[in-house]
Scaffold this active site. Structure first.
Site, PDB file in Angstrom:
ATOM      1  N   GLY A  23      18.412  86.956  36.660  1.00 31.28           N
ATOM      2  CA  GLY A  23      18.299  87.867  37.788  1.00 31.28           C
ATOM      3  C   GLY A  23      16.863  88.046  38.226  1.00 31.28           C
ATOM      4  O   GLY A  23      15.919  87.578  37.574  1.00 31.28           O
ATOM      5  N   PHE A  24      16.690  88.737  39.319  1.00 30.93           N
ATOM      6  CA  PHE A  24      15.385  88.924  39.953  1.00 30.93           C
ATOM      7  C   PHE A  24      14.366  89.565  39.001  1.00 30.93           C
ATOM      8  O   PHE A  24      13.320  88.984  38.687  1.00 30.93           O
ATOM      9  CB  PHE A  24      15.608  89.775  41.208  1.00 30.93           C
ATOM     10  N   ILE A  25      14.659  90.746  38.510  1.00 32.66           N
ATOM     11  CA  ILE A  25      13.699  91.476  37.683  1.00 32.66           C
ATOM     12  C   ILE A  25      13.616  90.881  36.282  1.00 32.66           C
ATOM     13  O   ILE A  25      12.531  90.718  35.719  1.00 32.66           O
ATOM     14  CB  ILE A  25      14.055  92.975  37.639  1.00 32.66           C
ATOM     15  N   TYR A 165      27.762 103.093  42.354  1.00 30.77           N
ATOM     16  CA  TYR A 165      26.638 102.407  41.701  1.00 30.77           C
ATOM     17  C   TYR A 165      25.714 103.424  41.044  1.00 30.77           C
ATOM     18  O   TYR A 165      25.398 103.318  39.844  1.00 30.77           O
ATOM     19  CB  TYR A 165      25.868 101.578  42.724  1.00 30.77           C
ATOM     20  N   LYS A 169      24.961 104.343  36.905  1.00 37.90           N
ATOM     21  CA  LYS A 169      23.620 104.368  36.313  1.00 37.90           C
ATOM     22  C   LYS A 169      23.310 105.729  35.694  1.00 37.90           C
ATOM     23  O   LYS A 169      22.652 105.820  34.651  1.00 37.90           O
ATOM     24  CB  LYS A 169      22.575 103.993  37.369  1.00 37.90           C
TER      25      LYS A 169
END
Length: 349
Positions: A23-25, A165, A169
């Site tokens: 993934g991106f991070i 979402y 979290k």
């Protein structure tokens, strides 16, 4: 099980299990950790939420490093998560994987429960069983939800989430606190603020805007551009995570030991930390900067606010600086220019 076999760790190398390394991070964090001499094992589901080829290109870069190996699998597969953790024996776990995206949560909420709640529980169980030195897990600025006092501070209540979402979290934060309390498991949750940068996600605004402008397609600008975000460049973000690895929380002796700026729990080795640029930027100014970097004007389609969205986010990053001596500082115009250069090279546009 893996793209590459588990390596026998060098005794001097700290071992970090990172979920979401395709993934991106997670990709950027793994690159930084490898550059600093850590041994990293990645775990990624390679889901098709967005372009899997981009994910494989990221993983391909990481797999060239001798201190990186990876497993493809779903977080919901508890047996696989346990097997990977047992084989690798991490000192630290950084949990970044999960179902992302505020808008997609309106279409497919169940995927958020499966990945973000069940999957996170499996990671926490592995961390508890192995008694890792530090468990760090990704939350989001979206947990602040309907809060209006800005900049957002970790010590304020955040009980009015606006999307499933954000709710998953916030559930992760509560789950993390309970495990930290019950099992004395040092746990840090970080709340990310509008992350952008090279190798970014195609569903994020910057990526979509650049792609559309170059193709001559219109871009959708919600709330007529009167929205504000704390745009945080990915290199700054992962530097913050890297430094927080060495700032494991400790259970305080009493409430009086906790400074007023600290989100440290009075009953657990647990803390929530904002990672943001501490500077709110108007969406219209962000679009102007993209046009400047591209040398091309956008076709602007102004729209009303989308359901579940908020008009502004803005981080107070005092706690991050107090804990690490660091705070993100990349100007959004510089960050956009770097992204545009990467995008043009990657796609040949």
């Amino acid at each position: 099980m893996s793209d590459k076999e588990f390596n026998v760790p060098n005794g001097n190398q700290r071992r970090v299990l990172v979920t979401g390394t395709a993934g991106f991070i997670g990709f950027h964090l793994a690159k930084l950790l490898l550059a600093e001499g850590f041994r990293v094992h990645g775990f990624d589901g390679m889901t098709d939420y967005y372009d899997v080829a981009l994910k494989r290109r990221r993983h391909g870069q990481l797999l060239q490093h001798p201190s990186f190996a990876a497993t493809e699998g779903m977080l919901e597969d508890a047996a696989l998560v346990d097997r990977v953790a047992d084989d690798f024996q991490p000192d630290v776990i950084v949990h970044l994987a999960g179902q992302a995206g505020v808008r997609y949560s309106l279409e497919n909420p169940r995927s958020y429960i499966d990945s973000n709640v069940v999957g996170t529980f499996n990671i926490m169980e592995a961390a508890r069983r192995l008694e890792v030195q530090h468990l760090l897990m990704a939350s989001t600025s979206s947990v602040y939800g309907a809060n209006e006092d800005m900049p957002f501070v970790e010590t304020e209540k955040a009980d009015a989430q606006l999307t499933i979402y954000a709710a998953t979290k916030k559930a992760n934060e509560s789950m993390g606190h309970s495990y930290a309390h019950l099992w004395n498991l040092p746990t840090t949750m970080f709340r990310f603020f509008t992350v952008y940068g090279t190798w970014g996600r195609p569903d994020l605004a910057l990526y979509k805007f650049v792609d559309a402008i170059l193709d001559g397609r219109p871009i959708d600008i919600y709330n007529h551009g009167e929205m504000y975000r704390d745009f945080t460049y990915v290199d700054d973000l992962v530097r913050g995570i890297r430094l927080l690895i060495d700032a494991a929380p400790e259970r305080p002796n009493s409430r009086d030991d906790i400074p007023e700026w600290d989100s440290l729990s009075p009953v657990a080795p647990y803390r929530v930390v904002n990672i943001g640029n501490s500077d709110k930027v108007r969406l219209l100014d962000f679009v102007d900067a993209i046009e400047d970097a591209l040398g091309q004007k956008a076709i602007r389609n102004y729209m009303e606010m989308q359901k579940g969205d908020v008009p502004a986010t803005w981080a107070n990053a005092t706690l991050l600086q107090e804990l690490t001596g660091y705070r993100p500082q990349t100007d959004f115009k510089d960050g956009i220019a770097r992204f545009v250069a990467w995008f043009r090279e990657y796609y040949g546009k």
